[in-house]
Design a protein around this motif. Structure first.
Motif, PDB file in Angstrom:
ATOM      1  N   LEU A 247       0.813  -1.220   0.000  1.00 39.86           N
ATOM      2  CA  LEU A 247       0.000   0.000   0.000  1.00 39.86           C
ATOM      3  C   LEU A 247       0.848   1.271   0.000  1.00 39.86           C
ATOM      4  N   GLN A 248       1.858   1.329   0.853  1.00 43.03           N
ATOM      5  CA  GLN A 248       2.657   2.546   0.983  1.00 43.03           C
ATOM      6  C   GLN A 248       3.541   2.824  -0.238  1.00 43.03           C
ATOM      7  N   TYR A 249       3.721   1.774  -1.098  1.00 40.66           N
ATOM      8  CA  TYR A 249       4.601   1.934  -2.262  1.00 40.66           C
ATOM      9  C   TYR A 249       3.830   2.295  -3.533  1.00 40.66           C
ATOM     10  N   LEU A 250       2.503   2.268  -3.482  1.00 36.28           N
ATOM     11  CA  LEU A 250       1.716   2.505  -4.689  1.00 36.28           C
ATOM     12  C   LEU A 250       1.991   3.873  -5.324  1.00 36.28           C
ATOM     13  N   PRO A 251       1.993   4.980  -4.579  1.00 33.64           N
ATOM     14  CA  PRO A 251       2.218   6.286  -5.237  1.00 33.64           C
ATOM     15  C   PRO A 251       3.569   6.385  -5.934  1.00 33.64           C
ATOM     16  N   ASP A 252       4.654   6.005  -5.237  1.00 28.14           N
ATOM     17  CA  ASP A 252       5.989   6.106  -5.856  1.00 28.14           C
ATOM     18  C   ASP A 252       6.120   5.157  -7.045  1.00 28.14           C
ATOM     19  N   THR A 253       5.594   3.959  -6.913  1.00 25.88           N
ATOM     20  CA  THR A 253       5.695   2.985  -8.006  1.00 25.88           C
ATOM     21  C   THR A 253       4.924   3.459  -9.232  1.00 25.88           C
ATOM     22  N   SER A 254       3.760   4.083  -9.002  1.00 23.96           N
ATOM     23  CA  SER A 254       2.984   4.585 -10.140  1.00 23.96           C
ATOM     24  C   SER A 254       3.759   5.665 -10.889  1.00 23.96           C
ATOM     25  N   LEU A 255       4.476   6.512 -10.157  1.00 25.00           N
ATOM     26  CA  LEU A 255       5.275   7.549 -10.813  1.00 25.00           C
ATOM     27  C   LEU A 255       6.416   6.938 -11.624  1.00 25.00           C
ATOM     28  N   ARG A 256       7.062   5.930 -11.076  1.00 27.26           N
ATOM     29  CA  ARG A 256       8.156   5.263 -11.818  1.00 27.26           C
ATOM     30  C   ARG A 256       7.636   4.650 -13.116  1.00 27.26           C
ATOM     31  N   LEU A 257       6.484   3.981 -13.036  1.00 23.80           N
ATOM     32  CA  LEU A 257       5.939   3.332 -14.227  1.00 23.80           C
ATOM     33  C   LEU A 257       5.572   4.357 -15.284  1.00 23.80           C
ATOM     34  N   GLU A 258       4.975   5.475 -14.860  1.00 24.37           N
ATOM     35  CA  GLU A 258       4.603   6.504 -15.832  1.00 24.37           C
ATOM     36  C   GLU A 258       5.848   7.133 -16.465  1.00 24.37           C
ATOM     37  N   LYS A 259       6.945   7.196 -15.697  1.00 23.60           N
ATOM     38  CA  LYS A 259       8.192   7.713 -16.264  1.00 23.60           C
ATOM     39  C   LYS A 259       8.672   6.818 -17.402  1.00 23.60           C
ATOM     40  N   TYR A 260       8.507   5.492 -17.239  1.00 22.86           N
ATOM     41  CA  TYR A 260       8.907   4.576 -18.306  1.00 22.86           C
ATOM     42  C   TYR A 260       8.059   4.788 -19.565  1.00 22.86           C
ATOM     43  N   THR A 261       6.763   5.116 -19.374  1.00 25.27           N
ATOM     44  CA  THR A 261       5.878   5.254 -20.542  1.00 25.27           C
ATOM     45  C   THR A 261       6.224   6.466 -21.390  1.00 25.27           C
ATOM     46  N   GLU A 262       6.951   7.427 -20.845  1.00 25.60           N
ATOM     47  CA  GLU A 262       7.327   8.606 -21.624  1.00 25.60           C
ATOM     48  C   GLU A 262       8.183   8.237 -22.824  1.00 25.60           C
ATOM     49  N   GLU A 263       8.943   7.136 -22.708  1.00 19.50           N
ATOM     50  CA  GLU A 263       9.819   6.729 -23.799  1.00 19.50           C
ATOM     51  C   GLU A 263       9.069   5.974 -24.895  1.00 19.50           C
ATOM     52  N   PHE A 264       8.044   5.196 -24.518  1.00 15.47           N
ATOM     53  CA  PHE A 264       7.367   4.405 -25.546  1.00 15.47           C
ATOM     54  C   PHE A 264       5.899   4.784 -25.735  1.00 15.47           C
ATOM     55  N   LYS A 265       5.440   5.881 -25.090  1.00 16.79           N
ATOM     56  CA  LYS A 265       4.134   6.487 -25.357  1.00 16.79           C
ATOM     57  C   LYS A 265       2.977   5.499 -25.228  1.00 16.79           C
ATOM     58  N   GLY A 266       3.024   4.713 -24.177  1.00 15.45           N
ATOM     59  CA  GLY A 266       1.896   3.831 -23.878  1.00 15.45           C
ATOM     60  C   GLY A 266       1.721   2.660 -24.808  1.00 15.45           C
ATOM     61  N   ASP A 267       2.768   2.229 -25.473  1.00 18.33           N
ATOM     62  CA  ASP A 267       2.682   1.076 -26.378  1.00 18.33           C
ATOM     63  C   ASP A 267       2.323  -0.174 -25.565  1.00 18.33           C
ATOM     64  N   PRO A 268       1.218  -0.898 -25.909  1.00 18.34           N
ATOM     65  CA  PRO A 268       0.825  -2.088 -25.150  1.00 18.34           C
ATOM     66  C   PRO A 268       1.905  -3.157 -25.106  1.00 18.34           C
ATOM     67  N   VAL A 269       2.732  -3.247 -26.138  1.00 18.14           N
ATOM     68  CA  VAL A 269       3.804  -4.236 -26.130  1.00 18.14           C
ATOM     69  C   VAL A 269       4.770  -3.953 -24.982  1.00 18.14           C
TER      70      VAL A 269
END
Length: 417
Positions: free
Chosen positions: A251-273
């Motif tokens: 529970l306590q890691y959800l906010p930080d983890t969500s930010l990390r994951l969204e940072k990764y999506t900046e490179e591939f623009k939400g590609d489902p692959v």
């Protein structure tokens, strides 16, 4: 011994050569009648025969004879190798084959022999008999081979409908598995590129962070939402619907983890692959850091939470498959009842879904019978036994770890009376 060998059989079961071989008397159709005497002197054999004269012979090597007969030099040798026998004489080496009829010499056919009804033939007559015999044997062998092929063909024709039927049933599954392996191979290549981009940052994530990442990807990206938008919603859902474990502690890691994951999506623009590749990366690392008992629980609880928003999307189905493949778990497509029937065939093989009489009564079942139900281990079986009596199946939700989805799986095999 029968008179002139009459009635005696050779190794092929045929009448032996008709002849008489006594100590001093020899008589046969081809050799006539002769007196014969033999003695040994100085390692040599001395033989006197009224028809063939005087012979001195010795054996310098195994199966080899050197002799002088009536002043003529004689050299004989017989050596076997496989189906062939090699014959040595002073005129050269020949090769012959032994069969039921006699011996056929392939180099010098006139030296062949044949025995028919106990009568020995040599020379041209033996060659003619051998040729006829081998032609007959070849025809018989071909007929036998054709008959066996015909029998095998009939067997295949009998089995063919069943083979076609099984192949028809298996082809969708086989093609699905082939496509799944191909997808995972492509994901492995994508993962290699992501590893270079993230610098293996994910290797340092704790179990709780990995669990948080898995549920965020499944619940948010699986429905086309951002993980940062779903973090707060998931916090409440995890707090209400999960028992103590990695997902509860995430529970306590959800906010930080969500930010990390969204940072990764900046490179591939939400590609489902790439979404699938990140799920695979999380699953493989989680499998290395968590116990075998807790790993499937994390996935089942995450799936149960996502179902609160409605049926799974196609992308969520693929995410579950990818998580299972890269974490080493075997998952089944479901319908909760279908999942229970596939996952627990050994525990309840005789129970027929839909028939109350065949279901297990929770109020009277033993601990062993309770543990045979879907999602019920030793601890939950003891909790159910302590909670008795039950008046409604919905009361099972009061047991820690049993939510609406698991209740439906249990309902297929159990009831309260």
């Amino acid at each position: 011994m029968g008179f002139l060998n009459i009635g005696r059989k050779d190794e092929y079961g045929k009448q032996r050569r008709i002849e008489h071989r006594g100590k001093y008397l020899r008589a046969s159709r081809t050799g006539g009648v002769a007196l014969r005497a033999q003695a040994k002197a100085m390692g040599a054999n001395l033989t006197a025969n009224t028809n063939r004269g005087f012979r001195v012979s010795t054996t310098p090597l195994k199966n080899t004879q050197v002799a002088l007969q009536n002043g003529r030099f004689v050299l004989r040798g017989r050596y076997s190798h496989g189906p062939f026998q090699f014959n040595l004489s002073k005129t050269g080496v020949t090769a012959s084959t032994r069969n039921r009829l006699g011996t056929f010499n392939w180099i010098k056919p006139q030296r062949s022999s044949a025995k028919l009804f106990g009568v020995q033939f040599r020379g041209r007559k033996a060659v003619n008999l051998q040729v006829l015999y081998m032609l007959f044997a070849a025809v018989a062998a071909v007929c036998t081979l054709l008959f066996r092929l015909f029998v095998r063909l009939l067997e295949v024709l009998v089995l063919l409908p069943g083979i076609i039927y099984r192949a028809t049933l298996a082809s969708p599954y086989a093609s699905s598995m082939l496509m799944r392996r191909y997808r995972n191979w492509r994901l492995s290549r994508t993962i290699a590129r992501l590893e270079r981009y993230t610098g293996r940052e994910m290797d340092s994530w704790q179990v709780e962070e990995l669990a948080a990442g898995a549920v965020l990807i499944l619940a948010a990206w699986g429905r086309g939402n951002k993980t940062t938008e779903m973090a707060s919603v998931l916090e409440q859902a995890i707090a209400e619907h999960t028992q103590e474990g990695p997902l509860q502690r995430s529970l306590q890691y959800l906010p930080d983890t969500s930010l990390r994951l969204e940072k990764y999506t900046e490179e591939f623009k939400g590609d489902p692959v790439h979404h699938l590749a990140l799920m695979a990366m999380l699953a493989s690392r989680l499998a290395r850091k968590i116990s075998e008992d807790e790993l499937p629980e994390v996935l089942l609880e995450a799936d149960e939470i996502t179902l609160n928003d409605g049926p799974r999307t196609m992308l969520q189905e693929r995410m579950l498959e990818v998580f299972g493949d890269f974490a080493g778990l075997q998952l089944f497509e479901e319908d909760s009842v279908a999942l229970a029937e596939e996952s627990y065939p050994a525990q309840a093989p005789d129970r027929e879904f839909g028939h109350v009489e065949s279901k297990l009564d929770l109020n009277s079942a033993s601990l062993e019978e309770l543990q045979a139900l879907p999602h019920i281990g030793e601890e939950r079986a003891k909790a159910i036994a302590a909670r008795r009596p039950f008046f409604d199946m919905e009361e099972l939700k009061e047991i820690d770890g049993i939510g609406p989805q698991r209740l439906e799986s249990i309902r297929a095999y159990a009831t309260v009376r």
